[in-house]
Design an enzyme around this catalytic site. Structure first.
Site, short mmCIF file in Angstrom:
data_model
loop_
_atom_site.label_atom_id
_atom_site.label_comp_id
_atom_site.label_asym_id
_atom_site.label_seq_id
_atom_site.Cartn_x
_atom_site.Cartn_y
_atom_site.Cartn_z
CG HIS A 8 1.86 5.33 -7.97
ND1 HIS A 8 0.87 5.15 -8.90
CD2 HIS A 8 1.53 6.46 -7.29
CE1 HIS A 8 -0.02 6.11 -8.81
NE2 HIS A 8 0.36 6.92 -7.83
CD GLU A 43 1.71 7.61 -3.93
OE1 GLU A 43 0.94 8.58 -3.83
OE2 GLU A 43 1.32 6.46 -4.25
CG ASP A 98 -3.07 7.88 -2.86
OD1 ASP A 98 -2.50 8.86 -3.36
OD2 ASP A 98 -3.07 6.74 -3.38
CG HIS A 103 -6.10 7.38 -5.66
ND1 HIS A 103 -7.18 7.78 -6.43
CD2 HIS A 103 -5.09 8.22 -5.97
CE1 HIS A 103 -6.84 8.82 -7.16
NE2 HIS A 103 -5.57 9.11 -6.90
#
Length: 256
Positions: free
Chosen positions: A19, A46, A48, A61
C-alpha cells in the site's frame, strides 16, 4: 465479464499489494517506498494518482501537497515543475506515475484515480509505458474509472467503484444477482472493516467467486487479520505492513 486479465496471474497465490509502497518513515508513495517493497520481493504495488495543471500524472494520495510534503496547495493547480520540487517527508520527491511504471517493468500496479485531474494523465502514462497488461485501474467514482478506461487503447484490469461495491454487498444479503450488480468489473477491492465491525465474510467471498470476481481487501496491517482473511479465501490483501504480510504468506507457503 471478459476473460481473466493478465494482471491477476499470480501462480494461484494470493496477491500481496504494498500500500503506497512500504515505508515505516512516513514516505508513502515515494520511489524509496516502492523500491523498499520491490526489494522485499513484492510484485504488486498500490498507488494513487492525480494530474498536475500541465497534465502530468503523479503518485500522491491527497489532492493537496500539504499533508505528505513540504509544499502546499492543490496538485491540480500547479505545474509539474512545482510539484516535482516538493519533498515527501521533506526528503523524497513526488514521483510521476510514469516513473513507477517504467522503473519496474515486471511489477504490476494498482492505480486509484483520485480526481478528475488525473483521468487523462493517468491514461497517457499507461499508454506511453504500454503497461495495460500489468495495471489495475480503479476509483471510488465509477465515472472517473470509466472516463479513464475510455482513453486506453487496450483493456486493463478494473475493480468496482464504491457505490458498485456497496450495491453488490447489499445484493448478496438480499439475493440479488452478483453478476448483474457488478457489470464488467474484474474484482472487488473493499475495506476489511467498517469501524470495529468486519465488513467481509465468507458469504460475500463465495458470492464474488461464483460470479468470477476476485476479492482484494484493504488496508490490513495486523497478522491475525491477515490470517483470518486468507483463511476465508480472499484473493488479495493490501497492506501498509508489507514486511508482516510477506512473513504471513511465506509461513503459509503462499508467497509468490
Amino acid at each position: 465479464m471478459s476473460a481473466r486479465h493478465p494482471y491477476f496471474d499470480n501462480g494461484g497465490r494470493p496477491v500481496a499489494l504494498a500500500h503506497r509502497g512500504f515505508s515505516l518513515e512516513g514516505l508513502e508513495n515515494s520511489m524509496r517506498a516502492f523500491q523498499a517493497a520491490v526489494d522485499l520481493g513484492y510484485r504488486y504495488l498500490e498507488t494513487d494518482a492525480h494530474g498536475t495543471s500541465d497534465e502530468v500524472a503523479v503518485a500522491l494520495h491527497d489532492s493537496t501537497l500539504d499533508r505528505t510534503t513540504d509544499a502546499t496547495g492543490e496538485v491540480a493547480d500547479h505545474p509539474w515543475s512545482r510539484v516535482k520540487a516538493a519533498r515527501i517527508g521533506g526528503v523524497e520527491p513526488v514521483p510521476r506515475l510514469e516513473d513507477i511504471l517504467g522503473t519496474w517493468p515486471d511489477v504490476k500496479v494498482n492505480i486509484d484515480v483520485k480526481g478528475e485531474s488525473g483521468i487523462g494523465p493517468i491514461a497517457a502514462a499507461i499508454e506511453r509505458t504500454q503497461a495495460h497488461d500489468r495495471v489495475c485501474v480503479g476509483s471510488f467514482s465509477a465515472d472517473r474509472r470509466r472516463a479513464t478506461l475510455k482513453l486506453l487503447s487496450k483493456p486493463v484490469a478494473t475493480p468496482a467503484a464504491q457505490r458498485e461495491a456497496i450495491a453488490w454487498w447489499i445484493g448478496v444479503w438480499t439475493g440479488a444477482d452478483a453478476q448483474a450488480t457488478l457489470g464488467d468489473v474484474d474484482a472487488l477491492q473493499i475495506p476489511w472493516r467498517n469501524g470495529p465491525v468486519p465488513f467481509i465474510g465468507r458469504k460475500h467471498i463465495d458470492a464474488a467467486h461464483a460470479a468470477g470476481r476476485e476479492v482484494h481487501i484493504w488496508t490490513v496491517n495486523r497478522r491475525d487479520h491477515m490470517e483470518h482473511l486468507l483463511d476465508l479465501g480472499v484473493d488479495g490483501l493490501v497492506s501498509d505492513r508489507a514486511d508482516i504480510l510477506k512473513d504471513v504468506l511465506v509461513a503459509r507457503g503462499q508467497w509468490a
